[in-house]
Design an enzyme around this catalytic site. Structure first.
Site, mmCIF file in Angstrom:
data_model
loop_
_atom_site.group_PDB
_atom_site.id
_atom_site.type_symbol
_atom_site.label_atom_id
_atom_site.label_comp_id
_atom_site.label_asym_id
_atom_site.label_seq_id
_atom_site.Cartn_x
_atom_site.Cartn_y
_atom_site.Cartn_z
ATOM 1 C CD GLU A 310 0.717 4.746 -0.436
ATOM 2 O OE1 GLU A 310 0.745 5.392 0.619
ATOM 3 O OE2 GLU A 310 1.136 3.571 -0.528
ATOM 4 C CE LYS A 379 -1.712 5.314 5.039
ATOM 5 N NZ LYS A 379 -0.342 4.959 4.582
ATOM 6 C CB CYS A 429 -0.162 1.936 2.076
ATOM 7 S SG CYS A 429 1.476 1.147 2.088
#
Length: 565
Positions: A310, A379, A429
């Site tokens: 990321e 995301k 994440c």
């Protein structure tokens, strides 16, 4: 059974008739709670004991011990006291656990987040105090405590603002036999098993407190079964942990793929990592080009795909020609697709945190081909107060860092991406902490799991806590997995819960390993949130049953206590 001497028997013998001890109208109070000072002490100790169950300490067995301490501290107390004791446990657990949130944002956001999470443990303390009336059946009581722990996590995982699942009991068990249960019921079942193990450890102490009597009372001599009965709880706890070893491991047995993870590192840690964005991109490009040179000139084995973390390109490569050219150079050098973590800034869409599959413009033999982005994932769950800012005006009064946060646009499709020969389940994440987001990639066809993360704003403790979640997901879904971080920890994980090639924190590195593509579904993948729903319903049922016990006892105050029965 308790006998109280009153007067001589009617037949003139010395044996006195047994008299019932009147029941306390509040069955929770009949449990004879610990003195308040002792309860406060146990609640305060439970927090730090729970903390050391989590990475970087990793003493998994401490989690059930902490549950036992917390359960005994609130047993038999009123709701208000249970809430206060639970909040104390939660504060002394979450405040040090989440210390990494304080590194670059200041103390106020850290303390607010820790306090909010502690309040959930406070609710749990009140609920556990409420079910003290079920103590007459210790196995029922232990199951009720475990179900309430799981229900508390289910609520905390979802609210407010989409929830914050950090600190779930399941995430402390990455080296525990109980981790295997993830393949059957996911993280909720692992949490339930940890909590029921702790509650079983508490059974002898709960019964001791419950059956204590005032001075001057006589007790009958108990048989051998009654003497060993208090040990049944701890023995059952050991059986639960040992029994988890019988759960089979669902191994990935498909074709092998050789995967490279590039940890490019950043010039310096902190919130200003995005001000170093060209340096971060160059670090990842440079490491990948060097990997390609080792393949073409050094005879090293060529990977089938490469994963960058990321934020490896915070310069939008879809809108910035220089960034695109740099990534294309890296892909051309290594000759295989790269999964790039990028921040996209399309004015029509907003800011997106994305994973891009970047194809090389030549094949391994050097023949020209269509390069560039072939697939992308955005995301789905931007982190509240980090990637999106609820209540911005109010939050601005708490921290001046608020306006450094741009509201990111969430995606609406699971991260199922074809990267070279593999279908990769991409989660970004903190998404690894959310059960449904990871499961969606596997049910969508993912053959291995990739967690792209950026730990540059945190520390090694946070990275290791996140890696523990990756390990659980690998077991849960029977997939080989990897974690790719800008600064570490990067590593590979397998469906047995093991890891390999763990990198050092804040050092550049490239790790390579052959992973195997997974197929089929574990029980946990198949049933999804089903076990969690069932356990939550059991928790609600326990609360209702405890209410019924209280009502029945108030209606029949002369009824015998369970010690008299």
């Amino acid at each position: 059974m308790t006998l109280v001497s009153t007067s001589s028997a009617a037949d003139g013998s010395d044996e006195a008739p047994a008299a019932r001890v009147p029941a306390d109208p509040d069955p929770a109070r009949t449990a004879r709670p610990l003195p308040l000072w002792a309860a406060v002490l146990l609640a305060a100790v439970a927090g730090p004991v729970m903390l050391v169950a989590f990475p970087p300490y990793g003493w998994w067995w401490a989690a059930p011990v902490a549950v036992a301490l917390a359960a005994v501290s609130v047993h038999g107390r009123r709701l208000r006291a249970g809430f206060g004791l639970g909040t104390l446990t939660g504060a002394l657990f979450f405040t040090p656990l989440l210390e990494w949130t304080n590194l670059h944002t200041g103390m106020v956001p850290w303390l607010l987040l820790s306090t909010l999470q502690a309040l959930f443990i406070g609710l749990l303390g009140a609920a556990t105090a409420w079910v003290s009336g079920l103590r007459a059946r210790p196995w029922v009581w232990a199951g009720a405590v475990a179900a309430l722990w799981t229900a508390q996590e289910a609520l905390r995982d979802r609210a407010p603002f989409g929830g914050f699942p950090w600190g779930r009991l399941a995430f402390s068990q990455d080296t525990s036999p109980l981790l295997r249960l993830a393949a059957v019921g996911g993280a909720p079942l692992v949490t339930f098993a940890v909590a029921v193990t702790g509650a079983l450890l508490a059974v002898p102490f709960v019964k001791t407190v419950s059956t204590s009597r005032t001075a001057g009372e006589d007790t009958v001599t108990r048989g051998w079964f009654e003497r060993v009965k208090p040990a049944a709880g701890p023995v059952a706890a050991v059986v639960v942990v040992a029994g988890a070893l019988l759960v089979p491991v669902h191994r990935a047995t498909g074709a092998g793929v050789y995967v490279a993870v590039v940890q490019g590192n950043v010039p310096r840690l902190g919130l200003d990592f995005n001000e170093q964005r060209r340096a971060v991109l160059d670090n990842h490009v440079r490491a990948t080009v060097e990997l390609g040179r080792e393949v073409t000139e050094g005879g090293a084995r060529r990977p089938d795909l490469v994963v960058w973390p990321e934020n490896s390109s915070d310069i939008d490569p879809l809108r910035n020609a220089d960034a695109a050219a740099a990534i294309a150079t890296a892909a051309r050098a290594v000759g295989v697709p790269i999964l790039v973590g990028a921040v996209l800034t399309d004015p029509a869409v907003g800011v997106e945190n994305a994973g891009l599959v970047w194809e090389p413009d030549v094949d391994a033999a050097g023949n020209p081909r269509q390069g560039g982005v072939s697939a992308r994932y955005t995301k789905r769950h931007p982190v509240p107060f980090a990637e999106t800012m609820p209540l911005r005006d109010i939050a601005r009064m708490v921290s001046k860092e608020v306006d450094r946060v741009s509201d990111m646009t969430p995606g609406d499709t699971p991260g199922v991406l074809r990267v070279g020969p593999a279908v990769v389940g991409d989660v970004i994440c903190f998404e690894v902490a959310y059960d449904g987001l990871v499961r969606d990639t596997v049910t969508g066809g993912a053959q291995l799991l990739a967690v792209q993360t950026n730990n540059a704003t945190f520390d090694e403790a946070e990275a290791r806590q996140q890696l523990a979640m990756v390990r659980l997901r690998a077991v849960e879904h029977g997939r080989d997995a990897l974690m790719a971080s800008t600064v570490g920890i990067s590593a590979f994980a397998d469906p047995s819960g093991g890891t390999s090639d763990e990198t050092r924190f804040n050092e550049g590195a490239v790790i390579l390993r052959e992973l195997h593509l997974g197929s089929g579904r574990t029980v946990a993948t198949t049933v999804g949130a089903g076990p969690e729903y069932v356990i939550v319903m059991l928790g609600i049922g326990a609360l209702v049953a405890a209410a019924a016990v209280r009502r029945r006892t108030r209606q029949h105050p002369a009824a015998p206590t369970e010690e008299d029965a």
